[in-house]
Write a protein that holds these residues in place. Structure first.
Motif, PDB file in Angstrom:
ATOM      1  N   VAL A 142     -92.998 -64.692 -44.045  1.00 19.66           N
ATOM      2  CA  VAL A 142     -93.077 -64.292 -45.448  1.00 19.66           C
ATOM      3  C   VAL A 142     -92.091 -63.154 -45.682  1.00 19.66           C
ATOM      4  O   VAL A 142     -92.160 -62.113 -45.021  1.00 19.66           O
ATOM      5  N   LEU A 143     -91.168 -63.361 -46.617  1.00 26.43           N
ATOM      6  CA  LEU A 143     -90.196 -62.337 -46.977  1.00 26.43           C
ATOM      7  C   LEU A 143     -90.441 -61.899 -48.414  1.00 26.43           C
ATOM      8  O   LEU A 143     -90.483 -62.737 -49.327  1.00 26.43           O
ATOM      9  N   ASP A 144     -90.604 -60.596 -48.605  1.00 28.53           N
ATOM     10  CA  ASP A 144     -90.768 -60.024 -49.938  1.00 28.53           C
ATOM     11  C   ASP A 144     -89.516 -59.225 -50.281  1.00 28.53           C
ATOM     12  O   ASP A 144     -89.134 -58.308 -49.531  1.00 28.53           O
ATOM     13  N   PHE A 145     -88.885 -59.567 -51.401  1.00 26.59           N
ATOM     14  CA  PHE A 145     -87.666 -58.891 -51.839  1.00 26.59           C
ATOM     15  C   PHE A 145     -88.012 -57.745 -52.787  1.00 26.59           C
ATOM     16  O   PHE A 145     -89.043 -57.763 -53.460  1.00 26.59           O
ATOM     17  N   SER A 175     -92.862 -66.970 -55.675  1.00 30.06           N
ATOM     18  CA  SER A 175     -92.640 -66.104 -56.831  1.00 30.06           C
ATOM     19  C   SER A 175     -91.166 -65.729 -56.841  1.00 30.06           C
ATOM     20  O   SER A 175     -90.396 -66.134 -55.958  1.00 30.06           O
ATOM     21  N   ASP A 176     -90.748 -64.951 -57.831  1.00 28.03           N
ATOM     22  CA  ASP A 176     -89.345 -64.519 -57.905  1.00 28.03           C
ATOM     23  C   ASP A 176     -89.004 -63.498 -56.820  1.00 28.03           C
ATOM     24  O   ASP A 176     -87.823 -63.201 -56.607  1.00 28.03           O
ATOM     25  N   GLU A 356    -107.402 -73.493 -51.694  1.00 25.24           N
ATOM     26  CA  GLU A 356    -106.144 -73.635 -52.427  1.00 25.24           C
ATOM     27  C   GLU A 356    -104.979 -73.255 -51.508  1.00 25.24           C
ATOM     28  O   GLU A 356    -105.093 -72.349 -50.693  1.00 25.24           O
ATOM     29  N   TRP A 357    -103.842 -73.907 -51.676  1.00 27.71           N
ATOM     30  CA  TRP A 357    -102.697 -73.678 -50.780  1.00 27.71           C
ATOM     31  C   TRP A 357    -102.174 -72.247 -50.893  1.00 27.71           C
ATOM     32  O   TRP A 357    -101.599 -71.715 -49.943  1.00 27.71           O
ATOM     33  N   ASP A 358    -102.401 -71.626 -52.066  1.00 28.60           N
ATOM     34  CA  ASP A 358    -101.901 -70.262 -52.259  1.00 28.60           C
ATOM     35  C   ASP A 358    -103.018 -69.221 -52.165  1.00 28.60           C
ATOM     36  O   ASP A 358    -102.865 -68.091 -52.621  1.00 28.60           O
ATOM     37  N   ASN A 359    -104.130 -69.601 -51.573  1.00 24.86           N
ATOM     38  CA  ASN A 359    -105.213 -68.660 -51.302  1.00 24.86           C
ATOM     39  C   ASN A 359    -104.994 -68.100 -49.909  1.00 24.86           C
ATOM     40  O   ASN A 359    -105.222 -68.776 -48.908  1.00 24.86           O
ATOM     41  N   GLN A 373     -90.765 -79.268 -51.791  1.00 27.04           N
ATOM     42  CA  GLN A 373     -90.387 -79.271 -53.209  1.00 27.04           C
ATOM     43  C   GLN A 373     -90.267 -77.850 -53.761  1.00 27.04           C
ATOM     44  O   GLN A 373     -89.671 -77.634 -54.820  1.00 27.04           O
ATOM     45  N   GLY A 374     -90.831 -76.898 -53.047  1.00 29.88           N
ATOM     46  CA  GLY A 374     -90.715 -75.507 -53.486  1.00 29.88           C
ATOM     47  C   GLY A 374     -89.451 -74.832 -53.003  1.00 29.88           C
ATOM     48  O   GLY A 374     -89.214 -73.665 -53.323  1.00 29.88           O
ATOM     49  N   SER A 375     -88.604 -75.561 -52.258  1.00 27.63           N
ATOM     50  CA  SER A 375     -87.335 -75.000 -51.810  1.00 27.63           C
ATOM     51  C   SER A 375     -86.312 -75.077 -52.944  1.00 27.63           C
ATOM     52  O   SER A 375     -86.246 -76.074 -53.665  1.00 27.63           O
ATOM     53  N   ALA A 376     -85.511 -74.034 -53.072  1.00 25.55           N
ATOM     54  CA  ALA A 376     -84.447 -74.045 -54.094  1.00 25.55           C
ATOM     55  C   ALA A 376     -83.310 -74.969 -53.701  1.00 25.55           C
ATOM     56  O   ALA A 376     -82.446 -75.261 -54.534  1.00 25.55           O
ATOM     57  N   LEU A 377     -83.302 -75.436 -52.470  1.00 24.61           N
ATOM     58  CA  LEU A 377     -82.225 -76.314 -52.005  1.00 24.61           C
ATOM     59  C   LEU A 377     -82.611 -77.779 -51.999  1.00 24.61           C
ATOM     60  O   LEU A 377     -81.793 -78.641 -51.660  1.00 24.61           O
ATOM     61  N   THR A 378     -83.839 -78.100 -52.386  1.00 22.05           N
ATOM     62  CA  THR A 378     -84.279 -79.492 -52.449  1.00 22.05           C
ATOM     63  C   THR A 378     -83.665 -80.159 -53.656  1.00 22.05           C
ATOM     64  O   THR A 378     -83.756 -79.653 -54.781  1.00 22.05           O
ATOM     65  N   LYS A 379     -83.045 -81.303 -53.430  1.00 27.45           N
ATOM     66  CA  LYS A 379     -82.379 -82.031 -54.522  1.00 27.45           C
ATOM     67  C   LYS A 379     -83.346 -83.061 -55.087  1.00 27.45           C
ATOM     68  O   LYS A 379     -84.057 -83.731 -54.377  1.00 27.45           O
TER      69      LYS A 379
END
Length: 380
Positions: A142-145, A175-176, A356-359, A373-379
């Motif tokens: 997990v990386l938090d920016f 999240s962003d 839940e997956w995000d719990n 599908q949550g990857s920004a690189l998925t086409k």
């Protein structure tokens, strides 16, 4: 005499190989092009360093950011060299490139340029696991920016995960400011994993560039998984394929949703001895209110679920009477506490409330096809 002279000339030509005399065209030296252009003072760091040779091939490239070499590679034709990653903002680079042709002199081009500084810097606010931590086989990264990321694809391309036993894995943006990496299947046990965020020079948003790279490593420990069946009131712990503990348990009483234990693949997240547990949404004096210190508590979700000690052996193995946690005999709960690593999978079955997956770290609740599908690189 004229005939003799002609014969002598012919003999000389035959011996010496006289023929038409043509001037030899000098070979054109290869041309080297460098981008960013040498002598630039505000080069864009997100475009990296690219060196091209025309009329020849690149035989040597040396590039440095200060005293640090810039990693890069040649293409198959040895005509294009690209840096592996983006460039550091506000940094002077020196470059020397040598190109050779089929014949003739080589071309050596050298010089320097400077990248523009970042108006705003992007960095990591937090990272999980901790550097040097030993974790379970289900552990996510997990990386938090420290600021919102607009160009998630650019940042995701800069994230590198290297394992001693490589496995399929993908990032998912939750999240962003947070990206989570999960493998397709559990990590192979007993291996080292290195995570590098090559953020230096990555353009995350307008005027926002990564300021520096960040690397950390962790170790995947033994493979320990637990199975909790709320219908039979039993918990079984396996380590490296062998049963190491059987525990009679009591789960949530299920009189309300909040008192119903969630079913699904949980991960151990943290632990405390003791942990203060307060009834959610209730105040002192309300029905069902509690405020307790609980021993040997291992958290498995963000909705208040733990595997913990409880001296109610009359219910363990017989009935579900808890407020949603899984409780066990104090000595066995202490054993589980002592033998748990963050990221150990705990699969709970038998209730009508799915996790839940995000719990918490319920990421294994998502099938792989949905996770990616949550990857920004998925086409598509």
């Amino acid at each position: 005499m004229l005939r003799v002279a002609f014969l002598l000339v012919c003999l000389v030509c035959a011996v010496c190989g006289c023929g038409p005399v043509t001037a030899e065209t000098p070979a054109t030296p290869p041309v080297v092009q460098i981008a960013p252009a040498l002598d630039s003072t505000r080069a864009r760091p997100d475009r990296g360093l690219v060196i091209r040779a025309s009329g020849g091939t690149l035989s040597k490239v040396a590039a440095y950011a200060g005293a640090d070499p810039v990693p890069g590679r040649l293409d198959a034709d040895r005509r294009i060299w690209r840096s592996d990653w983006t460039l550091r903002p506000g940094t002077e680079y020196t470059v020397t490139a040598t190109a050779t042709g089929a014949s003739g002199p080589a071309t050596v081009t050298m010089g320097r340029f400077r990248t523009r500084p970042a108006e705003q810097a992007l960095g990591l606010a937090a990272r999980t696991p901790l550097p040097g931590e030993t974790v379970g086989v289900g552990m996510p990264v997990v990386l938090d920016f420290d600021r919102p990321v607009e160009d998630k694809a650019a940042v995701e391309r800069a994230l590198e995960v290297r394992a001693a036993h490589p496995a399929d894995g993908a990032w998912r943006w939750v999240s962003d400011t947070r990206a989570v990496y999960r493998t397709r299947r559990y990590w192979a046990p007993r291996q080292r994993v290195t995570v590098t965020a090559h953020l230096a020079g990555v353009r995350a948003a307008s005027g926002v560039y990564g300021a520096a790279d960040s690397t950390f490593a962790f170790t995947v420990g033994r493979r320990q998984t637990s199975a909790v069946d709320t219908r039979t009131h039993q918990m079984t712990v396996e380590r490296d394929g062998r049963v190491v503990q059987r525990m009679a348990i009591s789960a949530g009483m299920a009189t309300t949703r909040e008192y119903t234990t969630t079913s699904g693949v949980h991960l151990t997240m943290d632990k405390g001895n003791p942990v203060r547990m307060v009834s959610p949404g209730r105040e002192e004096g309300d029905p069902g209110y509690y405020d307790l210190l609980i021993d040997h508590a291992v958290r498995v979700s963000d909705s208040g679920e733990y595997v913990h000690a409880k001296d109610n052996v009359w219910a363990q193995g017989r009935a579900n009477v808890s407020h949603g946690c899984v409780n066990a005999r104090p000595d066995q709960a202490a054993w589980f506490y002592d033998n748990s690593l963050r990221g150990d999978p705990v699969t709970i079955t038998g209730t009508d409330r799915p996790l839940e997956w995000d719990n918490g770290w319920g990421f294994w609740q998502l099938p792989w096809e949905k996770w990616i599908q949550g990857s920004a690189l998925t086409k598509g």
